[in-house]
Design a protein around this motif. Structure first.
Motif, mmCIF file in Angstrom:
data_model
loop_
_atom_site.group_PDB
_atom_site.id
_atom_site.type_symbol
_atom_site.label_atom_id
_atom_site.label_comp_id
_atom_site.label_asym_id
_atom_site.label_seq_id
_atom_site.Cartn_x
_atom_site.Cartn_y
_atom_site.Cartn_z
ATOM 1 N N GLY A 16 0.782 -1.226 0.000
ATOM 2 C CA GLY A 16 0.000 0.000 0.000
ATOM 3 C C GLY A 16 0.816 1.279 0.000
ATOM 4 N N ILE A 17 2.145 1.151 0.073
ATOM 5 C CA ILE A 17 2.989 2.338 0.208
ATOM 6 C C ILE A 17 4.093 2.416 -0.845
ATOM 7 C CG2 ILE A 17 4.620 3.541 1.734
ATOM 8 C CD1 ILE A 17 2.984 2.356 4.082
ATOM 9 N N ILE B 89 -8.199 -6.604 -9.262
ATOM 10 C CA ILE B 89 -7.371 -6.179 -10.387
ATOM 11 C C ILE B 89 -7.207 -4.669 -10.319
ATOM 12 C CG2 ILE B 89 -7.200 -6.022 -12.912
ATOM 13 C CD1 ILE B 89 -8.738 -8.620 -13.096
ATOM 14 N N VAL B 90 -5.994 -4.205 -10.628
ATOM 15 C CA VAL B 90 -5.718 -2.771 -10.695
ATOM 16 C C VAL B 90 -5.724 -2.360 -12.169
ATOM 17 C CG1 VAL B 90 -4.047 -0.944 -10.209
ATOM 18 C CG2 VAL B 90 -4.351 -2.819 -8.582
ATOM 19 N N TYR B 91 -6.492 -1.313 -12.473
ATOM 20 C CA TYR B 91 -6.596 -0.799 -13.838
ATOM 21 C C TYR B 91 -5.984 0.593 -13.911
ATOM 22 C CZ TYR B 91 -10.056 -4.477 -14.537
ATOM 23 O OH TYR B 91 -10.689 -5.691 -14.620
ATOM 24 N N ILE C 241 1.134 7.901 -3.605
ATOM 25 C CA ILE C 241 1.055 9.247 -3.032
ATOM 26 C C ILE C 241 -0.377 9.644 -2.689
ATOM 27 C CG2 ILE C 241 3.224 10.068 -3.997
ATOM 28 C CD1 ILE C 241 1.731 11.302 -6.318
ATOM 29 N N LYS C 242 -1.352 8.842 -3.160
ATOM 30 C CA LYS C 242 -2.745 9.100 -2.815
ATOM 31 C C LYS C 242 -3.506 7.785 -2.895
ATOM 32 C CE LYS C 242 -6.570 12.163 -4.026
ATOM 33 N NZ LYS C 242 -7.037 13.184 -4.979
ATOM 34 N N ASP C 243 -4.271 7.484 -1.850
ATOM 35 C CA ASP C 243 -5.050 6.254 -1.799
ATOM 36 C C ASP C 243 -6.420 6.587 -1.219
ATOM 37 O OD1 ASP C 243 -6.080 3.703 -1.562
ATOM 38 O OD2 ASP C 243 -4.623 3.031 -0.066
ATOM 39 N N LYS C 244 -7.433 6.611 -2.089
ATOM 40 C CA LYS C 244 -8.794 6.960 -1.689
ATOM 41 C C LYS C 244 -9.720 5.813 -2.063
ATOM 42 C CE LYS C 244 -9.245 11.573 -0.754
ATOM 43 N NZ LYS C 244 -10.167 12.160 0.169
ATOM 44 N N GLY C 245 -9.895 4.860 -1.168
ATOM 45 C CA GLY C 245 -10.791 3.747 -1.456
ATOM 46 C C GLY C 245 -10.288 2.902 -2.607
ATOM 47 N N ASN C 246 -11.047 2.888 -3.703
ATOM 48 C CA ASN C 246 -10.677 2.087 -4.870
ATOM 49 C C ASN C 246 -9.854 2.862 -5.897
ATOM 50 O OD1 ASN C 246 -11.981 -0.124 -3.846
ATOM 51 N ND2 ASN C 246 -13.866 0.232 -4.968
ATOM 52 N N PHE C 247 -9.487 4.085 -5.594
ATOM 53 C CA PHE C 247 -8.730 4.916 -6.529
ATOM 54 C C PHE C 247 -7.466 5.429 -5.865
ATOM 55 C CE2 PHE C 247 -13.170 5.058 -7.670
ATOM 56 C CZ PHE C 247 -13.133 4.753 -9.021
ATOM 57 N N GLY C 248 -6.448 5.697 -6.689
ATOM 58 C CA GLY C 248 -5.214 6.206 -6.124
ATOM 59 C C GLY C 248 -4.276 6.741 -7.173
ATOM 60 N N VAL C 249 -3.137 7.235 -6.684
ATOM 61 C CA VAL C 249 -2.118 7.831 -7.531
ATOM 62 C C VAL C 249 -0.754 7.342 -7.046
ATOM 63 C CG1 VAL C 249 -1.080 10.004 -8.321
ATOM 64 C CG2 VAL C 249 -3.544 9.895 -7.863
ATOM 65 N N ILE D 228 3.433 10.042 -13.311
ATOM 66 C CA ILE D 228 2.433 9.959 -12.253
ATOM 67 C C ILE D 228 1.321 9.071 -12.814
ATOM 68 C CG2 ILE D 228 0.795 11.230 -10.825
ATOM 69 C CD1 ILE D 228 3.743 11.857 -10.163
ATOM 70 N N LEU D 229 1.044 7.955 -12.138
ATOM 71 C CA LEU D 229 0.051 6.993 -12.606
ATOM 72 C C LEU D 229 -1.171 7.020 -11.702
ATOM 73 C CD1 LEU D 229 2.471 3.970 -13.163
ATOM 74 C CD2 LEU D 229 1.820 5.736 -14.814
#
Length: 140
Positions: free
Chosen positions: A29-30, A82-84, A110-118, A134-135
């Motif tokens: 997660g990090i 699965i990560v898209y 750098i960002k983790d909001k529930g099912n979305f992140g960066v 930046i993905l």
């Protein structure tokens, strides 16, 4: 350290599209540091480019994304998902990657909001940056 067998238990990718050979560092997660050993046996080298093999930039980005997927799917809450790709920003290609190179794949979430992140992603050959981006991603 995770080997290719461990990686295949986390992400659904399989050869010839499994682009991470091992994970040397992992904080679920990090953070993750993966490795791709680039060989002339990669199927894309047949056409990219005959007589001057260069790893396609989009393949480097996919290897970074797979490393990021390993980081996120290593979390117990995300097992079996699965990560898209959601998007790519600030993509820069700094050097060519060729057969014989060892590509280090570093991803920091750098960002983790529930099912979305960066994630901030950088690919290195030795200590030289090959690509960075930046993905954004979605976990389903």
């Amino acid at each position: 350290m995770l080997n290719v067998d461990d990686i295949q238990k986390i992400i659904p990718h399989r050869p010839p599209f499994l682009l991470v050979d091992r994970i040397d560092e992992l904080e679920p997660g990090i953070y993750g540091l993966g490795v791709k050993n680039v060989t002339m046996n990669e199927p894309y080298f047949a056409g990219h480019f005959p007589g001057k093999a260069v790893m396609p930039g989009v393949i480097i980005l996919e290897a970074l994304a797979q490393t990021g997927a390993i980081v996120m799917l290593s979390l117990k809450k995300n097992e079996g998902k699965i990560v898209y790709f959601g998007g790519m920003d600030k993509v820069k290609f700094r050097r060519q990657v060729v057969p014989g190179d060892v590509l280090k794949l570093e991803v920091k979430i750098i960002k983790d909001k529930g099912n979305f992140g960066v994630g901030s992603a950088v690919a290195y050959v030795e200590d030289e940056v090959a690509a960075e981006a930046i993905l954004t991603f979605a976990i389903m």
